[in-house]
Scaffold this active site. Sequence first.
Site, PDB file in Angstrom:
ATOM      1  N   ASN A  77       0.729  -1.362  -0.056  1.00  7.48           N
ATOM      2  CA  ASN A  77       0.004   0.453   0.127  1.00  7.48           C
ATOM      3  C   ASN A  77       1.120   1.676   0.239  1.00  7.48           C
ATOM      4  OD1 ASN A  77       0.558  -0.218   2.626  1.00  7.48           O
ATOM      5  ND2 ASN A  77      -1.507  -0.159   3.627  1.00  7.48           N
ATOM      6  N   ASP A  83      -4.545   5.540  12.920  1.00  7.83           N
ATOM      7  CA  ASP A  83      -5.008   6.549  13.416  1.00  7.83           C
ATOM      8  C   ASP A  83      -4.778   6.345  14.474  1.00  7.83           C
ATOM      9  OD1 ASP A  83      -7.713   5.614  13.652  1.00  7.83           O
ATOM     10  OD2 ASP A  83      -8.223   5.796  12.104  1.00  7.83           O
ATOM     11  N   TYR A  86      -7.320   3.299  16.480  1.00  6.74           N
ATOM     12  CA  TYR A  86      -6.912   1.981  16.302  1.00  6.74           C
ATOM     13  C   TYR A  86      -6.154   1.534  17.606  1.00  6.74           C
ATOM     14  CZ  TYR A  86      -5.310  -2.416  13.745  1.00  6.74           C
ATOM     15  OH  TYR A  86      -4.863  -3.746  13.194  1.00  6.74           O
ATOM     16  N   PHE A  94       0.864  -4.727  11.262  1.00  6.54           N
ATOM     17  CA  PHE A  94       0.866  -5.365  10.115  1.00  6.54           C
ATOM     18  C   PHE A  94       1.910  -4.545   8.568  1.00  6.54           C
ATOM     19  CE2 PHE A  94      -2.155  -8.071  12.650  1.00  6.54           C
ATOM     20  CZ  PHE A  94      -2.226  -9.234  12.231  1.00  6.54           C
TER      21      PHE A  94
END
Length: 145
Positions: A77, A83, A86, A94
Site C-alpha cells: 500500500n 490513526d 486503532y 501489520f
Amino acid sequence: MQQTIRIKYLHDKIEKLKYIEGKSDWIDLRAAEDVDLKAGEMKLIPLGVAMQLPEGYEAHVVPRSSTFKNFGVIQANHMGVIDCSYSGDEDWWFWPALAMRDTHIAMNDRICQFRIMENQPEILFEETEKLGGENRGGFGSTGVK
C-alpha cells in the site's frame, strides 16, 4: 515536546522498540515471526505491536531504505496510516509485503519504520475560477535533468 505512547507486545521474543535520539525521528519496526515468500506473493507481516497513539496523532508506516535490497519486498500500500482510534488490545500492527523475488524474513528483522504525525487540521475548500499562482507548465514539466 516528549510524548508517551502505551505499547503492547505480541510476545516476549520481539525486540523492544527504541527511539534513537539525534539519529532519526523514525522508529524501526520488526517482523514478529519468520516469513517465507515466493515471488509475487503478498502477506501481511505481523509487527508484534499494538499502540495507543496520543489523541490527534497518527502513525505513518513505510519501508526502511534497505528493505527492498535486503529482502526483495515492497510495501503493497506504499504507505500505511494508523490513526489514534486503532488502539485496542487486539489492534496489532501489520506490514503488507509484496515479494518481488523469493525471500526469507526472520523474526526481528527490521523491515519498516514509523513516525507519529499530528493530524491535519480541518480544511475548508473555497471554489474559485483562478488560483493566482504562477503556472509551472503542468504535471511532469520540470524535465529529467
